[in-house]
Design a protein around this motif. Structure first.
Motif, PDB file in Angstrom:
ATOM      1  N   THR A  58      -1.483   2.091  -8.091  1.00 22.79           N
ATOM      2  CA  THR A  58      -1.516   0.654  -7.789  1.00 22.79           C
ATOM      3  C   THR A  58      -0.332  -0.050  -8.447  1.00 22.79           C
ATOM      4  O   THR A  58       0.312  -0.912  -7.834  1.00 22.79           O
ATOM      5  CB  THR A  58      -2.832   0.034  -8.295  1.00 22.79           C
ATOM      6  OG1 THR A  58      -3.937   0.686  -7.677  1.00 22.79           O
ATOM      7  CG2 THR A  58      -2.888  -1.457  -7.979  1.00 22.79           C
ATOM      8  N   ALA A  59      -0.047   0.331  -9.695  1.00 28.22           N
ATOM      9  CA  ALA A  59       1.085  -0.259 -10.409  1.00 28.22           C
ATOM     10  C   ALA A  59       2.394   0.023  -9.680  1.00 28.22           C
ATOM     11  O   ALA A  59       3.256  -0.853  -9.545  1.00 28.22           O
ATOM     12  CB  ALA A  59       1.140   0.281 -11.838  1.00 28.22           C
ATOM     13  N   ARG A  60       2.567   1.263  -9.199  1.00 28.74           N
ATOM     14  CA  ARG A  60       3.776   1.606  -8.441  1.00 28.74           C
ATOM     15  C   ARG A  60       3.859   0.794  -7.159  1.00 28.74           C
ATOM     16  O   ARG A  60       4.922   0.285  -6.789  1.00 28.74           O
ATOM     17  CB  ARG A  60       3.754   3.098  -8.079  1.00 28.74           C
ATOM     18  CG  ARG A  60       4.127   4.036  -9.191  1.00 28.74           C
ATOM     19  CD  ARG A  60       5.575   3.993  -9.568  1.00 28.74           C
ATOM     20  NE  ARG A  60       6.474   4.331  -8.482  1.00 28.74           N
ATOM     21  CZ  ARG A  60       7.799   4.359  -8.592  1.00 28.74           C
ATOM     22  NH1 ARG A  60       8.353   4.040  -9.752  1.00 28.74           N
ATOM     23  NH2 ARG A  60       8.563   4.692  -7.597  1.00 28.74           N
ATOM     24  N   ASN A  61       2.715   0.664  -6.472  1.00 30.63           N
ATOM     25  CA  ASN A  61       2.696  -0.085  -5.209  1.00 30.63           C
ATOM     26  C   ASN A  61       3.099  -1.539  -5.418  1.00 30.63           C
ATOM     27  O   ASN A  61       3.686  -2.160  -4.523  1.00 30.63           O
ATOM     28  CB  ASN A  61       1.301  -0.024  -4.584  1.00 30.63           C
ATOM     29  CG  ASN A  61       0.910   1.378  -4.156  1.00 30.63           C
ATOM     30  OD1 ASN A  61       1.757   2.268  -4.057  1.00 30.63           O
ATOM     31  ND2 ASN A  61      -0.368   1.598  -3.921  1.00 30.63           N
ATOM     32  N   PHE A  62       2.785  -2.074  -6.596  1.00 25.60           N
ATOM     33  CA  PHE A  62       3.122  -3.461  -6.906  1.00 25.60           C
ATOM     34  C   PHE A  62       4.444  -3.575  -7.667  1.00 25.60           C
ATOM     35  O   PHE A  62       4.757  -4.634  -8.213  1.00 25.60           O
ATOM     36  CB  PHE A  62       2.001  -4.121  -7.701  1.00 25.60           C
ATOM     37  CG  PHE A  62       0.748  -4.364  -6.906  1.00 25.60           C
ATOM     38  CD1 PHE A  62       0.799  -4.647  -5.546  1.00 25.60           C
ATOM     39  CD2 PHE A  62      -0.493  -4.306  -7.517  1.00 25.60           C
ATOM     40  CE1 PHE A  62      -0.358  -4.865  -4.810  1.00 25.60           C
ATOM     41  CE2 PHE A  62      -1.661  -4.526  -6.786  1.00 25.60           C
ATOM     42  CZ  PHE A  62      -1.581  -4.806  -5.431  1.00 25.60           C
ATOM     43  N   ALA A  63       5.206  -2.481  -7.694  1.00 25.59           N
ATOM     44  CA  ALA A  63       6.563  -2.467  -8.262  1.00 25.59           C
ATOM     45  C   ALA A  63       6.598  -2.783  -9.750  1.00 25.59           C
ATOM     46  O   ALA A  63       7.530  -3.426 -10.243  1.00 25.59           O
ATOM     47  CB  ALA A  63       7.484  -3.414  -7.493  1.00 25.59           C
ATOM     48  N   ALA A  64       5.586  -2.325 -10.490  1.00 25.02           N
ATOM     49  CA  ALA A  64       5.642  -2.438 -11.945  1.00 25.02           C
ATOM     50  C   ALA A  64       6.759  -1.549 -12.472  1.00 25.02           C
ATOM     51  O   ALA A  64       7.045  -0.486 -11.917  1.00 25.02           O
ATOM     52  CB  ALA A  64       4.308  -2.019 -12.554  1.00 25.02           C
TER      53      ALA A  64
END
Length: 850
Positions: free
Chosen positions: A521-527
């Protein structure tokens, strides 16, 4: 001393009139803009905030100065003009000046039925809205007649002991006084303050010549939008009502026609093509010249078009994003302005399903809105019930007095969670935000009977296991039944807006992620990496909790190490997957933090099961549980204290991290894991853990022959760690401030219990805000500032961040930027919000570099 109403307070709206939104209101200023675009706006006079306040205080309006701009026997309307239309205000008053003489005149031009209905409606509105008479006494019949008109006038005279005013100036004076007083009333003040308006917000009024929507040719009132206010898509939307006065209910009128050609019925485009084409041209004109999507109210009389009003198009969060992006992509506004136009809270709404604003709500109880979004499901009362429900493919809502780490599997299986206790940083709230689970906490008015598996709400209704409810985590409401929802909307406009935000922000944004699913999820939100991975949550999955319990009951260091050896490959697999998902981005792993008693059962049934699992007497289990119990476990044997007294846990975790690093470095971009020590309060604690971690790293290097690097840092969550940051930083590559516990220890306040009285404290201004919800910049902020300054004294290149729940809050991000922190870390679903907030702060600083 009363203010004297001057000519400046009564301003004829022209292209060059000296007007401002903060003096005359947004509606008045917008009308001036429309006039500057050469639109056919009827004659309008704007009355300033100061003049309206004077009228409300009892001073009469200068009616002759207003009426001199209109014809001798005018028909007028009065509308409110506040700074923000969302603040509300009194309703519009139409046809002011309509009297016996004007009625007779209209009978000749419009016909007796139409004129009489118009006059009676005006008397009704004036009697109810201005004179405050009983609406029941002024019923408007289906077929108005001269006799009905005379009866209504007689009723007014009887109720008021005076004839219905025949003078236009007298009617206007009474309307202005009534609207001014309504705005200044206590109820109105409270309502607009609830919408975010300041207590002393001003109201302007606009007096406008009536453009009658009645005539022999194509005549009527309409409203038009050029963009869908729900989706933001380009579309001509609106209604045209023939032979109807301009009112707020045009869309709901049974006689409404379409604007554009439509197979379903007649349209304005077919009947008055020139007026329709003008509307389309005006829509594009306001978009490009006023740089905004507008809603326009208009009147057509005998085919001629008049523009009565223009307001900023009401829009959903989804539409707000799409409109801002579209305006920027077509060159109407700059990218940075598009970024500034979207409220961060709007993005939060887009990330989750939401209760449809038009849906009927069967309200049950309200708690603290702890994690946004909405979901419906059947009531369950334990984690095992939730897992069973998920296995059957049924959505469920988990209700608990409060959740513990043991409930994590049940929470993952639930559609939403409700707890009776806790605040915004309680266990349920933190986990809910982390996994995007709608959550309400602190619902103290909810009565739960876990034995009978039912809940009772304040209105006396009861709901049992299996009954359907809806959780609105955005508002904190629990609703009965299954409520209509709006789905999450992460479209191209959303991604485009955030890419523009990333171009201008100047602080890193990481995510708090405990599992591979969180990391994805973090990757998907470009964290930009993981700023906090709470490893203890990994031990509650599957059979791991049983291994942890077995380790807790081991009598010797060797016995503990033997059990942890079985956990090692599971931890290594966790970290390998995290590193693989993050693709070389930094991953900050917090070593084991909670007290061991959290892994042990509480009730007798659970203790018997554990005794059976471990093949030991029940008395031994009971004794061990008692031995590990603490008066205040949050201040007891946890974090680094556990790591020093039971070093085998940290040694196993360090080995798992390093072996995962070696495995990933062989297949992908090299990672540099960050190992974070929790609950530090003394430099010596860091030295002891550092020596053990270094020795494990050396052993893994010797065994694998692979070179790797890592960074060791400290989670600053005790006041002493902040004060001694200079010493601690000598042994730490980074200091990450855990603001949840730091707030708790600074205030001496339990974050799980604060919800019981926090609303009283905020309402009585003891605290400006709940310090667990909004970072306390004065008290906790001073510790952060001291910790940052002293940390840099001990190590000038130390990396600084915050990783508590405040990480996604705009005020906290602003504070961190001011203190030159390197990044903030927040729940994955708050990452987009934090990216936008950080960008807006950077843009504001460019405008005002002070």
């Amino acid at each position: 001393m009363q203010k004297v109403i001057t000519l400046k307070d009564l301003c004829l709206v022209t292209k060059t009139a000296p007007m401002a939104a903060d003096i005359h209101g947004g509606r008045a200023k917008c009308l001036q803009r429309l006039i500057r675009l050469d639109m056919p706006v009827p004659t309008t006079v704007a009355i300033s905030f100061d003049a309206v306040r004077a009228i409300a205080a009892g001073q009469g309006a200068d009616i002759p100065q207003i009426l001199r701009h209109f014809e001798e026997t005018p028909l007028l309307s009065v509308r409110p003009s506040s700074m923000d239309p969302d603040w509300g205000g009194p309703g519009a008053m139409l046809n002011i000046g309509l009297n016996d003489a004007k009625h007779a005149e209209l009978c000749q031009s419009l016909g007796e039925d139409v004129a009489t209905r118009l006059y009676m409606r005006h008397i009704q509105s004036f009697a109810v809205e201005v004179a405050r008479l009983d609406p029941e006494e002024f019923y408007l019949p289906d077929h108005p007649s001269q006799d009905a008109l005379k009866a209504m006038l007689a009723t007014y005279e009887s109720e008021m002991d005076a004839e219905f005013p025949q003078d236009a100036g007298e009617q206007l004076s009474e309307v202005l006084r009534s609207m001014a007083r309504a705005w200044e009333g206590t109820t109105a003040r409270l309502l607009r303050q609830a919408k975010g308006a300041p207590a002393d917000a001003g109201l302007g009024l606009v007096v406008q010549e009536m453009a009658l929507a009645l005539g022999a040719g194509v005549s009527g009132s309409g409203v038009v939008q050029f963009v869908d206010g729900t989706t933001g898509c380009k579309q001509v939307i609106g209604r045209f009502v023939p032979q109807a006065a301009p009112t707020a209910s045009l869309r709901d009128s049974k006689n409404a026609e379409f604007l554009s050609r439509d197979k379903r019925g007649p349209s304005l485009e077919e009947q008055a093509p020139e007026a329709y084409q003008k509307l389309i041209e005006y829509g594009e004109l306001v978009r490009t010249r006023l740089r905004e999507e507008m809603e326009i109210k208009f009147v057509v009389r005998d085919g001629a078009l008049s523009i009565l009003d223009g307001i900023r198009l009401p829009r959903s969060s989804r539409a707000a994003v799409r409109i801002a992006v579209d305006l920027a992509e077509t060159g109407v506004i700059a990218k940075e302005e598009a970024v500034m136009r979207v409220k961060p809270a709007a993005l939060s709404e887009l990330l989750h399903r939401q209760v449809d604003s038009s849906a009927k709500r069967d309200f049950l109880v309200r708690g603290i809105a702890a994690s946004p979004g909405a979901a419906s499901g059947r009531l369950v009362f334990s984690g095992s019930e939730a897992q069973a429900s998920a296995a059957r493919g049924e959505a469920c809502v988990l209700v608990r007095r409060e959740t513990t780490p043991e409930d994590i599997r049940g929470m993952h299986a639930s559609a939403a969670v409700v707890t009776l206790r806790g605040g915004v940083t309680s266990h349920a709230a933190v986990i809910g935000r982390g996994i995007g689970l709608p959550c309400i906490v602190g619902a103290a008015d909810l009565d739960v009977d876990e034995r009978k598996r039912c809940i009772k709400v304040p209105d006396g209704r009861s709901f049992s296991a299996g009954d359907m409810v809806t959780v609105d985590g955005t508002t904190g409401q629990l609703l009965a039944g299954e409520t209509a929802m709006l789905e999450a909307a992460l479209d191209d406009g959303f991604q485009t807006l955030l890419s523009w935000a990333d171009e201008v922000r100047d602080i890193g944004i990481r995510a708090n992620a405990d599992t591979p699913a969180d990391a994805q999820t973090a990757r998907n939100f470009a964290a930009e990496g993981i700023g906090l991975c709470r490893t203890e949550h990994m031990f509650f999955d599957g059979d791991r909790i049983d291994l942890m319990r077995e380790m807790i009951f081991a009598e010797t260091s060797e016995g503990r190490a033997a059990v942890l050896e079985r956990l090692l490959p599971l931890q290594r697999s966790d970290f390998t997957e995290l590193f693989r998902i993050m693709q070389g981005q930094p991953v900050c792993i917090r070593l084991f933090d909670p007290p061991l008693h959290e892994f042990l059962p509480v009730g007798k049934a659970g203790m018997r099961e554990l005794a059976e699992l471990l093949d030991v007497p029940l008395a031994q289990v009971t004794a061990r549980v008692d031995d590990l119990s603490e008066y205040n476990p949050m201040l007891g044997m946890r974090g680094v204290r556990l790591g020093i007294t039971v070093p085998e846990i940290y040694e196993m975790q360090a080995r798992a991290i390093f072996e995962a690093t070696v495995a990933i470095n062989a297949e992908a971009e090299a990672v540099v894991p960050e190992i974070m020590i929790p609950l530090v309060s003394a430099m010596r604690e860091v030295e002891l853990v550092q020596s053990r971690v270094d020795s494990v790293a050396a052993a893994v290097h010797a065994e694998t022959g692979v070179e790797f690097d890592y960074r060791l840092g400290v989670m600053v969550e005790t006041p002493r760690a902040a004060l001694r940051a200079a010493d601690i930083a000598e042994h730490a590559a980074f200091l990450s401030f855990g603001t949840n516990d730091l707030t708790q220890m600074t205030y001496g306040l339990s974050r799980d219990d604060a919800g019981k009285f926090m609303s009283d404290y905020v309402n009585q201004h003891v605290y400006a805000e709940d310090p667990f919800h909004t970072l306390d910049l004065e008290g906790v902020g001073e510790l952060l500032q001291l910790g940052a300054e002293r940390g840099r004294q001990g190590r000038p290149d130390v990396t600084l961040s915050i990783c508590g729940e405040h990480g996604g809050d705009t005020n906290a991000i602003a504070f961190c930027r001011a203190q030159k922190f390197d990044y903030v870390s927040c729940s994955p679903f708050r990452v987009p919000v934090a990216r936008l907030s950080a960008a807006q702060l950077a843009i504001e600083d460019k405008k005002d570099p002070r």
